[in-house]
Design a protein around this motif. Structure first.
Motif, PDB file in Angstrom:
ATOM      1  N   THR B  32       0.857  -1.178   0.000  1.00 51.58           N
ATOM      2  CA  THR B  32       0.000   0.000   0.000  1.00 51.58           C
ATOM      3  C   THR B  32       0.904   1.242   0.000  1.00 51.58           C
ATOM      4  N   ASP B  33       0.281   2.448   0.082  1.00 51.67           N
ATOM      5  CA  ASP B  33       1.112   3.644   0.207  1.00 51.67           C
ATOM      6  C   ASP B  33       0.919   4.236   1.599  1.00 51.67           C
ATOM      7  N   ARG B  34       1.775   5.209   1.918  1.00 54.84           N
ATOM      8  CA  ARG B  34       1.778   5.697   3.305  1.00 54.84           C
ATOM      9  C   ARG B  34       0.485   6.382   3.716  1.00 54.84           C
ATOM     10  N   ASN B  35      -0.187   7.059   2.783  1.00 60.48           N
ATOM     11  CA  ASN B  35      -1.463   7.689   3.150  1.00 60.48           C
ATOM     12  C   ASN B  35      -2.493   6.631   3.507  1.00 60.48           C
ATOM     13  N   LEU B  36      -2.643   5.688   2.597  1.00 60.21           N
ATOM     14  CA  LEU B  36      -3.683   4.675   2.783  1.00 60.21           C
ATOM     15  C   LEU B  36      -3.420   3.791   3.991  1.00 60.21           C
ATOM     16  N   ALA B  37      -2.146   3.633   4.327  1.00 67.18           N
ATOM     17  CA  ALA B  37      -1.798   2.740   5.436  1.00 67.18           C
ATOM     18  C   ALA B  37      -2.542   3.136   6.716  1.00 67.18           C
ATOM     19  N   GLN B  38      -2.937   4.407   6.789  1.00 68.37           N
ATOM     20  CA  GLN B  38      -3.633   4.892   7.991  1.00 68.37           C
ATOM     21  C   GLN B  38      -5.156   4.834   7.841  1.00 68.37           C
ATOM     22  N   LEU B  39      -5.646   4.381   6.706  1.00 67.02           N
ATOM     23  CA  LEU B  39      -7.079   4.545   6.417  1.00 67.02           C
ATOM     24  C   LEU B  39      -7.827   3.217   6.488  1.00 67.02           C
ATOM     25  N   PRO B  40      -9.150   3.304   6.594  1.00 69.97           N
ATOM     26  CA  PRO B  40      -9.959   2.089   6.792  1.00 69.97           C
ATOM     27  C   PRO B  40      -9.740   0.942   5.804  1.00 69.97           C
ATOM     28  N   PRO B  41      -9.524   1.194   4.504  1.00 73.02           N
ATOM     29  CA  PRO B  41      -9.373   0.019   3.618  1.00 73.02           C
ATOM     30  C   PRO B  41      -8.226  -0.894   4.055  1.00 73.02           C
ATOM     31  N   VAL B  42      -7.093  -0.312   4.416  1.00 74.35           N
ATOM     32  CA  VAL B  42      -5.964  -1.131   4.858  1.00 74.35           C
ATOM     33  C   VAL B  42      -6.285  -1.774   6.205  1.00 74.35           C
ATOM     34  N   GLN B  43      -6.933  -1.004   7.080  1.00 70.01           N
ATOM     35  CA  GLN B  43      -7.280  -1.557   8.389  1.00 70.01           C
ATOM     36  C   GLN B  43      -8.188  -2.778   8.242  1.00 70.01           C
ATOM     37  N   THR B  44      -9.135  -2.690   7.305  1.00 62.77           N
ATOM     38  CA  THR B  44     -10.050  -3.808   7.075  1.00 62.77           C
ATOM     39  C   THR B  44      -9.291  -5.054   6.627  1.00 62.77           C
ATOM     40  N   VAL B  45      -8.316  -4.852   5.762  1.00 65.23           N
ATOM     41  CA  VAL B  45      -7.521  -5.991   5.293  1.00 65.23           C
ATOM     42  C   VAL B  45      -6.699  -6.563   6.441  1.00 65.23           C
ATOM     43  N   LEU B  46      -6.073  -5.691   7.217  1.00 66.96           N
ATOM     44  CA  LEU B  46      -5.254  -6.174   8.338  1.00 66.96           C
ATOM     45  C   LEU B  46      -6.111  -6.991   9.308  1.00 66.96           C
ATOM     46  N   ASP B  47      -7.292  -6.465   9.628  1.00 68.45           N
ATOM     47  CA  ASP B  47      -8.187  -7.182  10.552  1.00 68.45           C
ATOM     48  C   ASP B  47      -8.517  -8.565  10.000  1.00 68.45           C
ATOM     49  N   SER B  48      -8.781  -8.611   8.700  1.00 64.10           N
ATOM     50  CA  SER B  48      -9.166  -9.885   8.089  1.00 64.10           C
ATOM     51  C   SER B  48      -7.997 -10.875   8.106  1.00 64.10           C
ATOM     52  N   LEU B  49      -6.793 -10.390   7.871  1.00 62.11           N
ATOM     53  CA  LEU B  49      -5.616 -11.272   7.902  1.00 62.11           C
ATOM     54  C   LEU B  49      -5.424 -11.828   9.307  1.00 62.11           C
ATOM     55  N   VAL B  50      -5.589 -10.954  10.288  1.00 55.61           N
ATOM     56  CA  VAL B  50      -5.410 -11.392  11.676  1.00 55.61           C
ATOM     57  C   VAL B  50      -6.473 -12.435  12.025  1.00 55.61           C
ATOM     58  N   ARG B  51      -7.719 -12.151  11.657  1.00 54.28           N
ATOM     59  CA  ARG B  51      -8.809 -13.090  11.953  1.00 54.28           C
ATOM     60  C   ARG B  51      -8.540 -14.452  11.331  1.00 54.28           C
ATOM     61  N   SER B  52      -7.934 -14.461  10.144  1.00 54.70           N
ATOM     62  CA  SER B  52      -7.663 -15.734   9.471  1.00 54.70           C
ATOM     63  C   SER B  52      -6.299 -16.300   9.842  1.00 54.70           C
ATOM     64  N   ASN B  53      -5.647 -15.673  10.836  1.00 52.81           N
ATOM     65  CA  ASN B  53      -4.359 -16.211  11.306  1.00 52.81           C
ATOM     66  C   ASN B  53      -3.315 -16.307  10.220  1.00 52.81           C
ATOM     67  N   ILE B  54      -3.292 -15.305   9.354  1.00 52.87           N
ATOM     68  CA  ILE B  54      -2.325 -15.336   8.262  1.00 52.87           C
ATOM     69  C   ILE B  54      -1.172 -14.417   8.591  1.00 52.87           C
ATOM     70  N   SER B  55       0.029 -14.944   8.481  1.00 49.64           N
ATOM     71  CA  SER B  55       1.190 -14.130   8.794  1.00 49.64           C
ATOM     72  C   SER B  55       1.482 -13.227   7.600  1.00 49.64           C
ATOM     73  N   PHE B  56       1.853 -11.980   7.882  1.00 49.34           N
ATOM     74  CA  PHE B  56       2.023 -11.030   6.781  1.00 49.34           C
ATOM     75  C   PHE B  56       3.057  -9.967   7.126  1.00 49.34           C
ATOM     76  N   GLN B  57       3.567  -9.323   6.068  1.00 48.29           N
ATOM     77  CA  GLN B  57       4.399  -8.136   6.241  1.00 48.29           C
ATOM     78  C   GLN B  57       3.790  -7.021   5.408  1.00 48.29           C
ATOM     79  N   VAL B  58       3.898  -5.777   5.920  1.00 44.15           N
ATOM     80  CA  VAL B  58       3.338  -4.638   5.207  1.00 44.15           C
ATOM     81  C   VAL B  58       4.454  -3.862   4.518  1.00 44.15           C
TER      82      VAL B  58
END
Lengths: 419, 419
Positions: B32-58
């Motif tokens: 993603t880019d630095r602006n979006l990193a603070q915004l809901p679309p990225v947050q929604t994806v992060l939440d979903s990754l966490v819920r599915s127990n998927i390891s990730f790097q941003v």
């Protein structure tokens, strides 16, 4: 909304050998039926395979309106051949048979019913990788080159059912208008009715966001998702082509513009219904063709009684859309208008009758048999027809309006005579 | 014609974790880019990754209007991470950067120029398998979620170029209208202009059966095939949505219907141009944004001069379609009518001016800068702008009419002022 790879153009069939080479295929299975095996579309494919130095075996045992028995026969051939790619040249029967052969040859330990739609089969999800399959349609109706569906008659129950999985969708469809010039007029008409109903049913299917259940995991959602903004585009566009070209395509075998347009419409409607689904015309058609008595369609060169799929689908359409119109009357009126009705003064509550009358006129103009009675069915058959429809809930539940057994009886009864 | 896999609906982004699980992903790269990193679309994806127990790097280092340097940086990150899947959350810049990162991380021995379009790069075909990439667009313009194209500024030559291969097309696009509510109005307008030009250019591109060369082996044919009966459907449909909803979407951030419709139009136009191609507006836009001097677009939170892609594309559109209209005047008139012109009495030979006037009015209504001069360009820049257009022949040769350098000069000159 899923991927359908199609290539359109006069002569694209000649490229099939190169496509198979590009896919790395070394031993190819060409599936077709005995009539087509003698005709130019198959010859074109054979020439292309030879030119590309691809080794192949031909299976020409496809049954028009296939059965579990005819599927099994093709599956055995596929298992023995250990092919690394498939080419299906023909109508829906051939493409569907080839999809099944590819599936079970890729999953040799599966029982036949494992992948067949529930409740007749177990409806297991397909997790094995399949071989590439190139579909070359020679009729203009099924859209099978774009879908993950394979339909057959389950003989023991005398009912049509099928296999539905994105995994069996062809890798590539070669939509070559040159093949349409070999179609008898009756085949053009009946396959065109299939396009008509694919478009009408997918456009009036329950919207994707009103369908239930809606499994929370995307992988568990059905291929048929209900009408949606993308399938709507394909449905409406296919319908416009049917309205403009079907009669011309039926009447003049040399009208390449009309026949080409219908060939493309078949693929368009396929992409639409392959994502949205169909509903009552299709659900009710399966017992209509499955319970066939002695009716033999004209111009179909087969040795068994046969109600062509498109005919079995379209005969109930006036009754079906009269029944469903109360849910989305604007869409029913819109399709009537596309099919030629003057709807400027039509009232919303008349949407059903307006579309039904338009369809009756359309069928009458094309000399279609006067309803189910012309196929040899009478009132006494209605209970069996209803019983044969009940297991089709995979599609019937996509209707915009729920149906009781009484509703289904009434729909069959209203379809006995059309004019 | 390859149709893309997209899933549309408010909230579909929440499912991304399950989708990745279903794909068997264990270590995911979120770009993603630095602006979006603070915004809901990225947050929604992060939440979903966490819920599915998927390891990730941003990776949040995506540059808006990326360069070869910024691509390289993302590629290094991807190589080090050894990811087995990617999620791109953002506009075209992010999705394109992620496609490049996936490609080069999957092909670690390739030089950067290997896959870049000729003549700037070597334009090698992609034969390595890539990892799954899920694209989550947060702007409504690029259609990058549906295409196999990744565009960047090649800094040494000060010109835009890109990578074009079906292989880099995202595995799945999640088109979630909720993300459109975070877009500043100027971003809605500029990205909408990109949709407008995707639709107009792909609809007026040279027809697929008039394109040359037409390699005999299908695998050698370009992704951009020229206008064809399938891309036409997408182009016209996207254009109708632009005509109906773009102004509303720009003016009212809370008009979810308008913003949702534009989000879908972006994907529709993407499927269209991803198969048919674009031509002069896009070909000429690359030097317009590549040679940017000091212009900084309003409402774009970036630390470098920037001509947003959609703006760079649309400013030449009146001149371009005046130039191309003589080839397919009916199509030019048809698009003018869709955009609101009364064409009932228009003559075929006026198709160009009619469409150009319609576009000027459309841009004026949306307060668009008055031509290239408003971006700081003058007559003196025209030779460099022309020079920057010449290497874009991958797209410019899809124009329905061939262009000399003098033609290109005249088109830039006519685009200096619009009103």
């Amino acid at each position: 909304m899923a991927v359908s790879n199609i290539r359109y153009g006069a002569g694209v069939t000649k490229e099939v050998g190169m496509d198979l080479q590009n896919m790395g295929a070394k031993k190819v299975c060409l599936m077709t039926d005995r009539n087509l095996a003698q005709l130019p579309p198959v010859q074109t494919v054979l020439d292309s395979l030879v030119r590309s130095n691809i080794s192949f075996q031909v299976y020409d045992g496809v049954r028009v309106e296939p059965t579990d028995g005819s599927f099994m026969d093709a599956i055995e051939f596929a298992k023995k051949g250990a092919f690394d790619a498939y080419v299906a040249v023909g109508g829906g029967s051939t493409m569907d048979t080839c999809k099944a052969a590819n599936l079970y040859a890729s999953s040799p330990r599966s029982e036949f019913l494992d992948y067949v739609n529930a409740p007749i089969g177990k409806g297991k999800p397909v997790t094995v990788p399949l071989k590439p399959l190139i579909a070359v349609p020679t009729t203009s109706g099924t859209g099978s080159e774009t879908t993950g569906v394979a339909i057959f008659d389950y003989e023991r129950l005398k009912v049509k059912t099928g296999i539905a999985s994105r995994a069996i969708k062809p890798t590539l469809g070669l939509v070559d208008p040159l093949h349409t010039l070999h179609m008898p007029c009756q085949v053009v008409a009946n396959s065109g009715f299939d396009v008509l109903c694919h478009a009408l049913e997918s456009y009036t299917a329950i919207p994707y966001n009103m369908r239930s259940p809606c499994p929370s995991n995307p992988i568990q959602r059905p291929a048929y998702q209900g009408s949606n903004p993308i399938s709507d585009i394909w449905a409406v566009h296919a319908l416009r082509i049917v309205a403009k070209y079907l009669k011309r395509a039926v009447r003049n075998p040399e009208d390449l513009e009309a026949r080409s347009s219908m060939h493309l419409a078949s693929a368009f409607a396929g992409i639409g219904f392959g994502n949205a689904g169909v509903h009552l015309c299709h659900g009710m058609s399966y017992p209509i063709s499955g319970l066939v008595k002695t009716y033999k369609a004209k111009e179909y060169n087969v040795d068994h009684p046969l109600v062509p799929h498109g005919l079995s689908v379209v005969l109930t359409s006036p009754a079906v859309f009269t029944f469903t119109a109360q849910m989305f009357p604007e869409r029913h009126l819109e399709t009537a208008e596309i099919l030629g009705a003057d709807t400027r003064t039509a009232r919303t509550q008349d949407a059903g009758p307006v579309l039904a009358d338009t369809l009756r006129q359309f069928l009458f103009d094309l000399n279609v048999d006067d309803g189910l009675s012309a196929l040899g069915y009478s009132k006494d058959d209605i209970p069996s027809l209803v019983k044969g429809t009940l297991p089709q809930e995979r599609v019937t539940k996509l209707a915009p309006r729920a149906q009781s057994e009484e509703d289904l009886s009434a729909l069959f009864e209203a379809s006995m005579k059309l004019y």
